[in-house]
Design an enzyme around this catalytic site. Sequence first.
Site, PDB file in Angstrom:
ATOM      1  N   MET A  98       0.849  -1.197   0.000  1.00 45.29           N
ATOM      2  CA  MET A  98       0.000   0.000   0.000  1.00 45.29           C
ATOM      3  C   MET A  98       0.877   1.237   0.000  1.00 45.29           C
ATOM      4  SD  MET A  98      -3.074  -0.832   2.674  1.00 45.29           S
ATOM      5  CE  MET A  98      -2.046  -1.692   3.872  1.00 45.29           C
ATOM      6  N   ALA A  99       0.698   2.075  -1.020  1.00 41.81           N
ATOM      7  CA  ALA A  99       1.519   3.283  -1.149  1.00 41.81           C
ATOM      8  C   ALA A  99       1.376   4.155   0.097  1.00 41.81           C
ATOM      9  CB  ALA A  99       1.100   4.065  -2.389  1.00 41.81           C
ATOM     10  N   GLN A 144       7.656  -4.560  -4.734  1.00 43.64           N
ATOM     11  CA  GLN A 144       6.701  -4.257  -5.792  1.00 43.64           C
ATOM     12  C   GLN A 144       7.185  -3.078  -6.628  1.00 43.64           C
ATOM     13  OE1 GLN A 144       2.724  -2.330  -5.536  1.00 43.64           O
ATOM     14  NE2 GLN A 144       1.911  -4.328  -6.129  1.00 43.64           N
ATOM     15  N   CYS A 158      -2.553  -0.493  -9.522  1.00 43.72           N
ATOM     16  CA  CYS A 158      -2.746   0.842  -8.934  1.00 43.72           C
ATOM     17  C   CYS A 158      -3.659   1.690  -9.827  1.00 43.72           C
ATOM     18  CB  CYS A 158      -1.413   1.553  -8.752  1.00 43.72           C
ATOM     19  SG  CYS A 158      -1.627   3.205  -8.054  1.00 43.72           S
ATOM     20  N   ASP A 189     -11.304  -5.972   0.101  1.00 44.29           N
ATOM     21  CA  ASP A 189     -12.326  -6.085   1.160  1.00 44.29           C
ATOM     22  C   ASP A 189     -12.021  -7.190   2.165  1.00 44.29           C
ATOM     23  OD1 ASP A 189     -13.563  -4.081  -0.205  1.00 44.29           O
ATOM     24  OD2 ASP A 189     -15.237  -5.279  -0.967  1.00 44.29           O
ATOM     25  N   ALA A 219      -5.094  -5.564   2.994  1.00 43.06           N
ATOM     26  CA  ALA A 219      -4.640  -4.201   2.715  1.00 43.06           C
ATOM     27  C   ALA A 219      -5.202  -3.246   3.775  1.00 43.06           C
ATOM     28  CB  ALA A 219      -5.041  -3.789   1.302  1.00 43.06           C
ATOM     29  N   ARG A 220      -6.265  -2.505   3.421  1.00 43.23           N
ATOM     30  CA  ARG A 220      -6.808  -1.505   4.360  1.00 43.23           C
ATOM     31  C   ARG A 220      -7.228  -2.131   5.686  1.00 43.23           C
ATOM     32  NH1 ARG A 220     -11.486   0.822   0.839  1.00 43.23           N
ATOM     33  NH2 ARG A 220     -11.443  -1.314   0.074  1.00 43.23           N
TER      34      ARG A 220
END
Length: 301
Positions: A11-12, A63, A92, A192, A214-215
């Site tokens: 994740m950037a 990455q 992305c 998700d 991720a999030r």
Amino acid sequence: MLENQIGLAPMADYTDYPFREICRRFGADFTFTEMISVDSIIRENEKVEKMLPQKGEANIGVQLFGNDATKFVEAAKAVQSLASWIDINAACPVNKVVKKGSGAALLKDPKLLGDIVFTLKKSIDLPVGVKVRLGYDQINIEEVAQTVQEAGSDYIIVHGRTRSQMYSGIANREVIKKLKKKINILLGASGDVFSKKDIDDYLLNYGADFVLVARGAIGNPWIFTKNNYNPTLDERIDTCLEHLKFTIEFYSSEVYAVKKFRKVLMKYFSGIEGSKEVRRKLHLLLTYNDVAELVYTTLKH
């Protein structure tokens, strides 16, 4: 490699060394660097060093993003001693990346993506894989998956949205099940993943070989524990402050580290009484002591 494992997605501006380390402590099987431009590695941009795997990190993918196979090879050769594998970002959705023909824009040209995989595979001694979305505007995931498989990719990670969806709507899990029947390389699932239930769903019901969080991992490294653990407020505070301390040590600038950490800080206390007050005062936080004092006085009442 990666099979049946749960790891931290790239994740950037999030998956820096301190965040990766915290997630590993809580059970993440693998991690990724945030995406790094092949040009910045070739130009030896000084910021890149902090983005790369640090001493002692294992089971970590670097990455890369770009749109030129030759540059991918040059960048990958420069970092291959630090990486466990190289991951090509074809997912992305951000405008500044896409308009240069990188990230999700590669989904419009599966042949180019295949060429990048093929050229990397014959040039370096590491596994190579790709992270993709379902397509750019149209879904063409099957064509993309077949192309990268034929080019020699070791795995494909699929985020169940198109580029035009960005992060809206619900990630499509059915695609994972369909794709699993059509390809024979490892298939990773992303999108998700906010609970242990989501992880199990991808693995057990949709046939993913491995899952990326991720999030759902931001401010919640407990998602990697194997038993659906729900931390106490004290544990949240302790881990948050430990994460912050680690961030300050890593960047050697307290103010820079605290400012960078603010967006993560909020996630540690999502939905907890007093968190709105913490959010309201975020912009005032410049030191570790500022954070500790605010958290203790606002949340521990």
